[in-house]
Each structure stands twice: as structure tokens, then as C-alpha cells.
Design a protein around this motif. Structure first.
Motif, PDB file in Angstrom:
ATOM      1  N   THR A  50      17.680  70.912  74.897  1.00  0.00           N
ATOM      2  CA  THR A  50      16.854  72.116  74.920  1.00  0.00           C
ATOM      3  C   THR A  50      15.522  71.887  75.628  1.00  0.00           C
ATOM      4  OG1 THR A  50      15.781  71.644  72.781  1.00  0.00           O
ATOM      5  CG2 THR A  50      17.872  72.865  72.743  1.00  0.00           C
ATOM      6  N   GLY A  51      15.287  70.691  76.163  1.00  0.00           N
ATOM      7  CA  GLY A  51      14.067  70.442  76.917  1.00  0.00           C
ATOM      8  C   GLY A  51      13.150  69.384  76.351  1.00  0.00           C
ATOM      9  N   TRP A  52      13.491  68.816  75.187  1.00  0.00           N
ATOM     10  CA  TRP A  52      12.682  67.721  74.649  1.00  0.00           C
ATOM     11  C   TRP A  52      12.845  66.497  75.548  1.00  0.00           C
ATOM     12  CZ3 TRP A  52      10.559  67.021  69.378  1.00  0.00           C
ATOM     13  CH2 TRP A  52      10.496  68.221  68.658  1.00  0.00           C
ATOM     14  N   THR A  53      11.776  65.746  75.732  1.00  0.00           N
ATOM     15  CA  THR A  53      11.889  64.462  76.417  1.00  0.00           C
ATOM     16  C   THR A  53      12.193  63.383  75.382  1.00  0.00           C
ATOM     17  OG1 THR A  53       9.511  64.038  76.184  1.00  0.00           O
ATOM     18  CG2 THR A  53      10.253  65.117  78.230  1.00  0.00           C
ATOM     19  N   PRO A  54      12.798  62.259  75.792  1.00  0.00           N
ATOM     20  CA  PRO A  54      13.073  61.184  74.837  1.00  0.00           C
ATOM     21  C   PRO A  54      11.820  60.697  74.117  1.00  0.00           C
ATOM     22  CG  PRO A  54      14.285  60.824  76.864  1.00  0.00           C
ATOM     23  CD  PRO A  54      13.367  61.980  77.118  1.00  0.00           C
ATOM     24  N   GLY A  55      10.715  60.579  74.860  1.00  0.00           N
ATOM     25  CA  GLY A  55       9.480  60.125  74.239  1.00  0.00           C
ATOM     26  C   GLY A  55       9.000  61.065  73.153  1.00  0.00           C
ATOM     27  N   ALA A  56       9.133  62.367  73.390  1.00  0.00           N
ATOM     28  CA  ALA A  56       8.707  63.347  72.390  1.00  0.00           C
ATOM     29  C   ALA A  56       9.574  63.263  71.147  1.00  0.00           C
ATOM     30  CB  ALA A  56       8.766  64.752  72.985  1.00  0.00           C
ATOM     31  N   ALA A  57      10.893  63.108  71.334  1.00  0.00           N
ATOM     32  CA  ALA A  57      11.805  63.028  70.193  1.00  0.00           C
ATOM     33  C   ALA A  57      11.525  61.779  69.356  1.00  0.00           C
ATOM     34  CB  ALA A  57      13.252  63.030  70.676  1.00  0.00           C
ATOM     35  N   VAL A  58      11.312  60.648  70.016  1.00  0.00           N
ATOM     36  CA  VAL A  58      11.033  59.401  69.295  1.00  0.00           C
ATOM     37  C   VAL A  58       9.697  59.491  68.566  1.00  0.00           C
ATOM     38  CG1 VAL A  58      10.545  56.945  69.568  1.00  0.00           C
ATOM     39  CG2 VAL A  58      12.427  57.985  70.824  1.00  0.00           C
ATOM     40  N   THR A  59       8.681  60.049  69.218  1.00  0.00           N
ATOM     41  CA  THR A  59       7.360  60.161  68.605  1.00  0.00           C
ATOM     42  C   THR A  59       7.400  61.058  67.379  1.00  0.00           C
ATOM     43  OG1 THR A  59       6.309  59.855  70.765  1.00  0.00           O
ATOM     44  CG2 THR A  59       4.956  60.789  69.012  1.00  0.00           C
ATOM     45  N   ALA A  60       8.092  62.201  67.480  1.00  0.00           N
ATOM     46  CA  ALA A  60       8.210  63.095  66.331  1.00  0.00           C
ATOM     47  C   ALA A  60       8.986  62.419  65.214  1.00  0.00           C
ATOM     48  CB  ALA A  60       8.916  64.390  66.752  1.00  0.00           C
ATOM     49  N   ARG A  61      10.020  61.676  65.578  1.00  0.00           N
ATOM     50  CA  ARG A  61      10.828  60.961  64.580  1.00  0.00           C
ATOM     51  C   ARG A  61       9.988  59.958  63.799  1.00  0.00           C
ATOM     52  NH1 ARG A  61      15.387  56.428  66.249  1.00  0.00           N
ATOM     53  NH2 ARG A  61      16.228  56.045  64.165  1.00  0.00           N
ATOM     54  N   LEU A  62       9.243  59.123  64.510  1.00  0.00           N
ATOM     55  CA  LEU A  62       8.462  58.084  63.851  1.00  0.00           C
ATOM     56  C   LEU A  62       7.295  58.662  63.069  1.00  0.00           C
ATOM     57  CD1 LEU A  62       8.368  55.340  66.637  1.00  0.00           C
ATOM     58  CD2 LEU A  62      10.042  55.690  64.818  1.00  0.00           C
ATOM     59  N   SER A  63       6.643  59.681  63.622  1.00  0.00           N
ATOM     60  CA  SER A  63       5.492  60.282  62.945  1.00  0.00           C
ATOM     61  C   SER A  63       5.916  60.946  61.639  1.00  0.00           C
ATOM     62  CB  SER A  63       4.816  61.304  63.865  1.00  0.00           C
ATOM     63  OG  SER A  63       4.373  60.712  65.071  1.00  0.00           O
ATOM     64  N   GLY A  64       6.985  61.749  61.690  1.00  0.00           N
ATOM     65  CA  GLY A  64       7.451  62.427  60.490  1.00  0.00           C
ATOM     66  C   GLY A  64       7.910  61.454  59.419  1.00  0.00           C
ATOM     67  N   ALA A  65       8.641  60.419  59.830  1.00  0.00           N
ATOM     68  CA  ALA A  65       9.138  59.442  58.862  1.00  0.00           C
ATOM     69  C   ALA A  65       7.994  58.659  58.233  1.00  0.00           C
ATOM     70  CB  ALA A  65      10.115  58.490  59.544  1.00  0.00           C
ATOM     71  N   ALA A  66       6.974  58.310  59.029  1.00  0.00           N
ATOM     72  CA  ALA A  66       5.834  57.568  58.494  1.00  0.00           C
ATOM     73  C   ALA A  66       5.105  58.382  57.433  1.00  0.00           C
ATOM     74  CB  ALA A  66       4.877  57.194  59.628  1.00  0.00           C
ATOM     75  N   LEU A  67       4.940  59.681  57.686  1.00  0.00           N
ATOM     76  CA  LEU A  67       4.252  60.537  56.716  1.00  0.00           C
ATOM     77  C   LEU A  67       5.064  60.686  55.432  1.00  0.00           C
ATOM     78  CD1 LEU A  67       2.875  63.332  59.085  1.00  0.00           C
ATOM     79  CD2 LEU A  67       1.594  61.467  57.998  1.00  0.00           C
ATOM     80  N   ILE A  68       6.379  60.844  55.559  1.00  0.00           N
ATOM     81  CA  ILE A  68       7.227  60.993  54.372  1.00  0.00           C
ATOM     82  C   ILE A  68       7.216  59.721  53.534  1.00  0.00           C
ATOM     83  CG2 ILE A  68       9.610  61.272  53.575  1.00  0.00           C
ATOM     84  CD1 ILE A  68      10.060  63.154  55.929  1.00  0.00           C
ATOM     85  N   ALA A 219      -0.243  59.818  75.682  1.00  0.00           N
ATOM     86  CA  ALA A 219      -1.564  60.281  76.098  1.00  0.00           C
ATOM     87  C   ALA A 219      -1.995  59.657  77.412  1.00  0.00           C
ATOM     88  CB  ALA A 219      -2.590  59.965  75.008  1.00  0.00           C
ATOM     89  N   THR A 220      -1.554  58.433  77.676  1.00  0.00           N
ATOM     90  CA  THR A 220      -1.928  57.751  78.919  1.00  0.00           C
ATOM     91  C   THR A 220      -0.985  58.070  80.071  1.00  0.00           C
ATOM     92  OG1 THR A 220      -0.671  55.800  78.206  1.00  0.00           O
ATOM     93  CG2 THR A 220      -3.024  55.854  77.677  1.00  0.00           C
ATOM     94  N   GLY A 221       0.055  58.863  79.801  1.00  0.00           N
ATOM     95  CA  GLY A 221       1.004  59.231  80.843  1.00  0.00           C
ATOM     96  C   GLY A 221       2.102  58.222  81.061  1.00  0.00           C
ATOM     97  N   LEU A 222       2.111  57.152  80.272  1.00  0.00           N
ATOM     98  CA  LEU A 222       3.158  56.142  80.410  1.00  0.00           C
ATOM     99  C   LEU A 222       4.507  56.684  79.970  1.00  0.00           C
ATOM    100  CD1 LEU A 222       3.796  53.167  81.077  1.00  0.00           C
ATOM    101  CD2 LEU A 222       3.296  52.608  78.688  1.00  0.00           C
ATOM    102  N   LEU A 223       4.493  57.607  79.020  1.00  0.00           N
ATOM    103  CA  LEU A 223       5.724  58.190  78.490  1.00  0.00           C
ATOM    104  C   LEU A 223       5.615  59.711  78.540  1.00  0.00           C
ATOM    105  CD1 LEU A 223       8.281  56.885  77.264  1.00  0.00           C
ATOM    106  CD2 LEU A 223       7.338  57.389  75.016  1.00  0.00           C
ATOM    107  N   PRO A 224       6.489  60.402  79.287  1.00  0.00           N
ATOM    108  CA  PRO A 224       6.435  61.865  79.357  1.00  0.00           C
ATOM    109  C   PRO A 224       6.675  62.496  77.992  1.00  0.00           C
ATOM    110  CG  PRO A 224       7.809  60.961  81.107  1.00  0.00           C
ATOM    111  CD  PRO A 224       7.521  59.834  80.166  1.00  0.00           C
TER     112      PRO A 224
END
Length: 345
Positions: A50-68, A219-224
Motif C-alpha cells: 500500500t506504499g509503506w517503505t521497509p524502513g517505515a514498517a520496521v521503525t513502526a514495528r520496533l517503536s510500538g513493541a518497545a512501548l508495549i 531522519a538523516t536520509g539513510l533510510l527512506p
């Protein structure tokens, strides 16, 4: 109750007990962890389409799991914050190597190679572990370890079904090998007993470090980074975007990490790394069930070989523990002690 019913009931009881004992063992929990880790591919694919980039999916995965995981992690400390200071290096290494580095290098490899080739390169880590133990001790591995290594890698090749024309990019291969080195280093670093830090705290802290690194890379542009709120497809179902994201966070990360840490503390570096190979098999099965991607017969054969290789390595570990090290073979080393945590596959 008839005699036949009584016999059936008595026969079922030992089988049920054996099943529970296996699931409670380190190997059983490790296989469960691989199974839920294997869900990540199907959930992530639904988002990526649907348009997510791999970096976005991984970041959301790790962030959500860390908070839980932070919710039960804070009470688990019971005010003993000094445990974080005493184990800060383990937490940071877990987040940097087991979480962020493996993911970042793997996605760089995927951008230049097919997913199958990139994953195969990353999962060369068990071979690197065996070779390093061989070189460090200057003694050959025991025959069962060698057989398990070859059998598991052969099965992995079949599961990935690399029979078509594969484009090989030298830079992509280097990224894939870097991911394999990170995975091997991770197992070596965490291959020790650590009873001073609750596993849930270790998982939450490591995921938080990994998420922070991923956000920094974005944020540094290394990962879209690109997100989408469009509906997703899981098999025949059309679901909101948050359904596969929730599955990615809760099932494929939170449950996977907690069970993976429990299992890794009961297994040595070689065994833990070999069991993680079964994630590829589980990923194929979940893709079949959730995405309608039927596995080929050759992939099913490969799955049997992977499990067979894991069993051989486990038997070799158990035999070595009972009889002691045979002359001329790799001795038991601190690298074979139980691991603290599992890396992100």
C-alpha cells in the motif's frame, strides 16, 4: 466407561504430557518464537503493497513493541534501576547489533538483490559461528555439528527455491554478508548467562535502542520513510492498515521477543542460531495461509531438512554435555552458554 475408552484416555495422557514438556522446553519455545517471528513477512508485505517503505514498517514495528513491553518492564525492575546501569552494554549491543544493524544491512541488501538471496546471505551466520569456533579452538567441529550445518543450509536453499535466474550485485552481496556478520557477532556477544536483568526489560530496552537508531537513520536520509493509511489485503480480507501493523507489533515482535529470550537463555549460540533458521519455513507457511502463496514441493522438502539439521546440532550438544569433549574436537566454550536474547530476524 468402557475398557477401550479407559485405554484411550490413559494413552492420551502421556502424549499430552510429552507435548506440554516439549513446548515448555527451550527447543519448543524457540520453535514457537520462530513461528510468530515468521508472521512478520506476511504482515509487512500487506503494508508494503500500500506504499509503506521497509524502513517505515520496521521503525513502526520496533517503536510500538518497545512501548508495549515498557508497561510490564518497569514493574519487573521493582525499583532496581541499578540493573539497567549494570547491563547497559548488553542492552545497547542488543539494540544496535541484534535489532538495528541486522535490519538496516538486510534492507540495503534487498534493495540490490532478490529477497531470497539477501536472506540466504544473512542466514550464513550459523556457518560463520561454526567456522569461528573451529578457528578459535583449532579443533574440528564434531561430525554431527558439521552434518547439521550442511543439512540446514541445504534445506534453506530449497525453502528459498532459488532455481530461477538470480541477479547478483557485488555491493548487495557485501551488504548481505554484513548482515550475516552482525547476526553471528550478536550470538557471540550474548552467549552467556545473565540472571541480573529480567528478560522483559532486556527486550524493551533493546527494542527502544533499535527504534531510536531506525528513527535516526530515517531522519538523516539513510533510510527512506513513507507511511500509508490505505486499506490492506490479507488473503481474501480487506482490512484497515492498523490490522497488519498491530499483528506485526503484538504477534511478530512482542510475543516473538518474549518467547525468543526465554528460549535463547536455555540454548547455546550454535543451537539458537540454527533454530532461527526455521523462521524461513514458518514464513512460507504463513504466506500460504495469509497471502495465498502456495509453497512448492521443493520448499516443503527443504523445511524437513532444516528441522533435521536443528535436531542433529541439538543432539550433538546434548551428547557433548553427557560424555564430555572428544579428543580433537571443539571444546565447550563460553560461546556455547545460553544466550540472553534473540535478534530481530
Amino acid at each position: 466407561m468402557t475398557p477401550e475408552a479407559g485405554q484411550t484416555s490413559s494413552a492420551a495422557a502421556p502424549a499430552s504430557t510429552a507435548a506440554r514438556n516439549f513446548l515448555a522446553s527451550g527447543l519448543g519455545i524457540a520453535l514457537f518464537s520462530s513461528a510468530v517471528f515468521g508472521l512478520s513477512g506476511s504482515f509487512a508485505k500487506a503494508l508494503l503493497e500500500t506504499g509503506w517503505t521497509p524502513g517505515a514498517a520496521v521503525t513502526a514495528r520496533l517503536s510500538g513493541a518497545a512501548l508495549i513491553l515498557a508497561v510490564p518492564a518497569i514493574p519487573a525492575l521493582r525499583g532496581r534501576w541499578h540493573q539497567l546501569r549494570e547491563n547497559w552494554l548488553t542492552i545497547v549491543l542488543f539494540g544496535l547489533i541484534g535489532v538495528a544493524a541486522c535490519q538496516l544491512f538486510y534492507f540495503n541488501a534487498v534493495s540490490l538483490l532478490s529477497v531470497g538471496v539477501a536472506l540466504l546471505l544473512e542466514y550464513l551466520a550459523p556457518v560463520l559461528i561454526v567456522l569461528w569456533l573451529w578457528a578459535a579452538s583449532r579443533k574440528r567441529p564434531r561430525p554431527l555439528t558439521v552434518a547439521g550445518t550442511l543439512l540446514s543450509l541445504g534445506g534453506l536453499v530449497l525453502v528459498l527455491d532459488l532455481t530461477g535466474a538470480v541477479k547478483v550485485d557485488v555491493v548487495g552481496v557485501l551488504w548481505g554478508m554484513a548482515a550475516a556478520v552482525c547476526l553471528a557477532i550478536y550470538f557471540f556477544i550474548t552467549a552467556k548467562e545473565n540472571d541480573t536483568l529480567p528478560p522483559i526489560v532486556l527486550a524493551s530496552g533493546g527494542l527502544l535502542v533499535g527504534a531510536a537508531v531506525m528513527w535516526l537513520a530515517g531522519a538523516t536520509g539513510l533510510l527512506p520513510m513513507a507511511f500509508s493509511m490505505a486499506d490492506t489485503k490479507l488473503g481474501t480480507w480487506t482490512t484497515p492498515w492498523w490490522v497488519p501493523l498491530a499483528g506485526l507489533i503484538v504477534l511478530a515482535t512482542v510475543l516473538a521477543y518474549v518467547s525468543g529470550i526465554m528460549a535463547a537463555r536455555a540454548l547455546g549460540s550454535k543451537v539458537a542460531s540454527f533454530v532461527s533458521l526455521t523462521e524461513v519455513l514458518f514464513a512460507v507457511i504463513w504466506a500460504w495461509l495469509l497471502l495465498g502463496e502456495l509453497p512448492a514441493a521443493i520448499q516443503l522438502v527443504g523445511g524437513v531438512l532444516i528441522v533435521g539439521g536443528v535436531v542433529l546440532v541439538r543432539l550433538d550438544e546434548l551428547r557433548g554435555a553427557r560424555s564430555g569433549t572428544e579428543p580433537g574436537t571443539v571444546a565447550s566454550a563460553p560461546l556455547d552458554h545460553p544466550n540472553d536474547v534473540e535478534p530481530v530476524p
